[in-house]
Design an enzyme around this catalytic site. Structure first.
Site, PDB file in Angstrom:
ATOM      1  N   GLY A 140      14.070 -96.889  34.544  1.00  0.00           N
ATOM      2  CA  GLY A 140      13.571 -98.096  33.899  1.00  0.00           C
ATOM      3  C   GLY A 140      12.899 -99.007  34.911  1.00  0.00           C
ATOM      4  N   GLY A 141      13.639-100.003  35.391  1.00  0.00           N
ATOM      5  CA  GLY A 141      13.079-101.030  36.266  1.00  0.00           C
ATOM      6  C   GLY A 141      12.271-100.494  37.427  1.00  0.00           C
TER       7      GLY A 141
ATOM      8  CG  HIS B 108      16.639 -96.361  25.851  1.00  0.00           C
ATOM      9  ND1 HIS B 108      17.278 -97.573  25.923  1.00  0.00           N
ATOM     10  CD2 HIS B 108      16.335 -96.015  27.120  1.00  0.00           C
ATOM     11  CE1 HIS B 108      17.358 -97.945  27.198  1.00  0.00           C
ATOM     12  NE2 HIS B 108      16.785 -97.011  27.947  1.00  0.00           N
TER      13      HIS B 108
ATOM     14  CB  SER C 121      20.943 -99.225  38.271  1.00  0.00           C
ATOM     15  OG  SER C 121      21.042-100.279  37.323  1.00  0.00           O
TER      16      SER C 121
ATOM     17  CG  ASN D  89      12.123 -96.413  29.103  1.00  0.00           C
ATOM     18  OD1 ASN D  89      11.157 -96.797  28.444  1.00  0.00           O
ATOM     19  ND2 ASN D  89      13.371 -96.668  28.746  1.00  0.00           N
ATOM     20  CD1 TRP D  90       6.677 -97.356  33.104  1.00  0.00           C
ATOM     21  CD2 TRP D  90       4.699 -97.902  32.209  1.00  0.00           C
ATOM     22  NE1 TRP D  90       5.698 -96.772  33.870  1.00  0.00           N
ATOM     23  CE2 TRP D  90       4.480 -97.088  33.335  1.00  0.00           C
ATOM     24  CE3 TRP D  90       3.596 -98.353  31.481  1.00  0.00           C
ATOM     25  CZ2 TRP D  90       3.186 -96.731  33.765  1.00  0.00           C
ATOM     26  CZ3 TRP D  90       2.318 -98.003  31.898  1.00  0.00           C
ATOM     27  CH2 TRP D  90       2.122 -97.203  33.028  1.00  0.00           C
ATOM     28  CE  LYS D  91      14.490 -99.999  30.256  1.00  0.00           C
ATOM     29  NZ  LYS D  91      15.858-100.447  30.323  1.00  0.00           N
TER      30      LYS D  91
ATOM     31  CD  GLU E 200      16.833-101.101  26.913  1.00  0.00           C
ATOM     32  OE1 GLU E 200      15.625-100.866  26.688  1.00  0.00           O
ATOM     33  OE2 GLU E 200      17.291-101.236  28.057  1.00  0.00           O
TER      34      GLU E 200
ATOM     35  N   GLY F 235      19.874-101.273  33.793  1.00  0.00           N
ATOM     36  CA  GLY F 235      19.313-102.583  34.108  1.00  0.00           C
ATOM     37  C   GLY F 235      20.319-103.543  34.725  1.00  0.00           C
TER      38      GLY F 235
ATOM     39  CD  GLU G 231      18.710 -93.800  30.118  1.00  0.00           C
ATOM     40  OE1 GLU G 231      17.972 -93.843  31.092  1.00  0.00           O
ATOM     41  OE2 GLU G 231      18.524 -94.488  29.094  1.00  0.00           O
TER      42      GLU G 231
HETATM   43  C1  PEP Z   1      16.530 -97.032  31.134  1.00  0.00           C
HETATM   44  O1  PEP Z   1      16.455 -98.011  30.432  1.00  0.00           O
HETATM   45  O2  PEP Z   1      16.249 -95.911  30.674  1.00  0.00           O
HETATM   46  C2  PEP Z   1      16.970 -97.200  32.520  1.00  0.00           C
HETATM   47  C3  PEP Z   1      17.466 -96.183  33.153  1.00  0.00           C
HETATM   48  O3  PEP Z   1      16.822 -98.473  33.037  1.00  0.00           O
HETATM   49  P1  PEP Z   1      17.124 -98.925  34.548  1.00  0.00           P
HETATM   50  O4  PEP Z   1      16.611 -97.851  35.461  1.00  0.00           O
HETATM   51  O5  PEP Z   1      16.377-100.216  34.703  1.00  0.00           O
HETATM   52  O6  PEP Z   1      18.610 -99.091  34.662  1.00  0.00           O
END
Ligand code: PEP
Length: 251
Positions: free
Chosen positions: A235-236, A96, A214, A9-11, A98, A174, A168
């Site tokens: 994500g990251g 999500h 994470s 998930n590049w956001k 966010e 994050g 999640e």
């Molecule tokens: C996400 O936003 O879906 C996610 C899992 O982010 P991260 O891996 O950066 O915690």
């Protein structure tokens, strides 16, 4: 048999040329890898969908990060599920935290988005998860059940077959703080349990349930070893091909 999946998930990261470069690097690594044990998907901004579709091969899946809650019409700036599907995308990420948090996406709105996505021929990666306060208050099971039941349980079993669930925990997204493998497994087992109650054991068993929060190469192996964790939404760590591939190859 359910699929293992690792989805990025590049956001709101990368320009189109940067995204194409990243997608190419991931695709090259996926094609070079022997005997991968999971499907690999990249979730990218709307602006990148067509270009990334052209940069990846059929071994990889493509996801949008959102779609509109209306079919079409005078909704300036919105992107419909049918528009997403017309780029060649296979999936859309919905719910999500966010989007729920910053854009007030409600359970009811997400139900509409799920229906529009499925009607457009997309599969859905449906996110759910509790905040730290909810976990501390011990309401996390109820929160997750409400999110899943409220936006998905109107679907029939056939439609449920096109849903991937991503657990999640908001406190792990994050933040660098990962749920332990046991904490994640506990929730994944709970989710499979409510799916079994509603749809029966076969549908529950066939549903892919991802962990997100994470997840990185150093903890993916332990998480993915759990019986009800079928991969990750990343994500990251999806923004660098080497890190992402470190997770893909953790199976
Ligand atoms: C996400 O936003 O879906 C996610 C899992 O982010 P991260 O891996 O950066 O915690």
């Amino acid at each position: 048999m359910r699929k293992n999946i690792v989805a990025g998930n590049w956001k709101m990261n990368t320009t189109v040329p940067e995204g194409v470069q990243l997608a190419k690097e991931v695709c090259e690594a996926v094609c070079a890898a022997q005997d991968l044990k999971c499907d690999v998907i990249v979730g990218v901004p709307f602006t990148h969908l067509c270009a990334v579709k052209g940069a990846i091969c059929e071994k990889m899946g493509l996801a949008a990060e959102n779609c509109a809650d209306h079919e079409k019409g005078a909704y300036t700036g919105e992107v419909s599920a049918a528009m997403v599907a017309s780029t060649g995308a296979d999936y859309v990420i919905l719910g999500h935290s966010e989007r729920r948090g910053y854009y007030n996406e409600s359970i009811e709105m997400l139900k509409t988005k799920v229906d529009l996505a499925l009607a457009a021929g997309l599969k859905v990666i449906f996110c759910c998860g509790e905040s730290l306060d909810e976990r501390k208050a011990g309401t996390h099971f109820d929160v997750i059940k409400n999110e899943i039941a409220g936006s998905l349980f109107h679907l029939d079993a056939e439609a449920m077959g096109r849903i991937v669930i991503a657990y999640e925990p908001i406190w792990a997204i994050g933040t660098g703080e990962t749920a332990t493998a046991d904490q994640a497994q506990e929730i994944h087992k709970f989710i499979r349990g409510i799916l079994a109650e509603k749809y029966g054991a076969q549908v529950a068993d066939d549903t892919t349930i991802l962990y997100g929060g994470s997840c990185k190469p150093s903890n993916a192996r332990e998480l993915f070893a759990m019986p009800d964790i079928d991969g990750g939404l990343i994500g990251g760590a999806s923004l660098k091909a080497a890190d992402f591939m470190g997770i893909v190859t953790a199976f």
